[in-house]
Enzyme design. Structure first.
Site: not given
Length: 288
Positions: A11, A85, A94, A96, A170, A172, A203, A221-222, A230-231, A233
């Site tokens: 990522n 993004n 985020c 990552n 965010n 998920h 996401n 990922e959106r 995805c961290g 996620g």
């Protein structure tokens, strides 16, 4: 513009070097899209801007001149992190990128003390606390998971799914499957991201529990599409697996780009541990 390229399990992100102050006005979104383009730009899943804070809760630009920070920023915050993004939209969080930022701060000597290995970062969704470990990995206190929509039904291309929704700052939607090799991630992810139940998009994670302490997960990922890791996620996947009785307090989340270790004790924060690496530095001419 001077930059460095970083990756957290594939990522990948463009980080603006200290002293680079982007114009967030007209043309900024287009420039983010250009930087992230893998054929006509640098290539990345996102662009990250790290700004030091002073002791009064104000942004410090290039360690000189002071500008007002967000009203949400309080004293004791070390840095502000903004994430954009690949499609130019701004992300609230985020995981990552957070690990990459922690190593960036240390490598660029931005910390108040050379001995400091733990930081308080302000993001659009709140505070995160990354800490560098002796083995070179980064452990991030991601805070507590938040309520979202609970368990919901989703449909993509005539396939019906049950998704466990979790917010890590965010949104998920985690879908557990029996065989992750059979999912159509790009096709289904693009449909589910914009489901009417997600007015701000979402996401999408597909996950298979392969052992009591191991989950294989793939993510759409959106704002980015399919990514290798995805961290947030991964954090959401562990929490969703816990809520549905699939795993205990911790597990390895095996992603396309590698493995993250996620731990979540009851009523406590989610801890994410994994690697981050600088890939290269460069300079690119930005269009006006």
């Amino acid at each position: 513009m001077k930059f460095s390229k970083w990756t957290g399990l594939g990522n990948d992100f463009v980080l603006l070097e200290p002293g680079q102050t982007p114009d967030f006005g007209k043309g900024f979104t287009e420039n983010v899209i250009r930087l992230c383009d893998r054929r006509f730009g640098i290539g990345a899943d996102g662009v990250v801007i790290v700004t030091p804070m002073d002791g009064e809760g104000c942004l410090v630009i290039d360690k000189a001149g002071v500008g007002p920070a967000s009203k949400a920023v309080a004293n004791g915050i070390d840095f502000e992190m903004r994430i954009f993004n690949a499609d130019g939209s701004e992300a609230a969080m985020c995981g990552n990128a957070t690990r990459c930022v922690a190593k960036f701060i240390v490598s660029r000597g931005l910390a108040k003390s050379s001995d400091t290995k733990e930081f308080h970062l302000h993001t659009k969704s709140g505070l995160v606390k990354p800490a560098l470990l002796e083995d070179g990995r980064v452990c991030v206190n991601m805070g507590e998971p938040r309520n979202f929509l609970g368990s919901i039904k989703l449909t993509a291309d005539s396939y019906d799914f049950t998704a466990e929704t979790v917010s890590m700052g965010n949104p998920h939607a985690v879908i557990f499957v029996d065989d992750i090799e059979k999912i159509q991630l790009e096709k289904w992810g693009s449909i589910l991201e914009v489901d009417k139940q997600f007015p701000d998009r979402c996401n999408i994670e597909f996950a298979q529990v392969v052992a009591p302490t191991q989950i294989r997960m793939r993510v759409w990922e959106r704002g980015c599409g399919v990514t290798m890791a995805c961290g947030t996620g991964s954090c959401a996947t562990l929490v969703a697996a816990q809520r549905t009785g699939r795993v205990g307090a911790e597990a390895d989340i095996v992603l396309d780009g590698g493995t993250l270790h996620i731990k979540h004790e009851e009523d406590g924060p989610v801890l994410m541990t994994g690697p981050a690496q600088e890939v290269f530095k460069g300079e690119i001419v930005m269009r006006g």
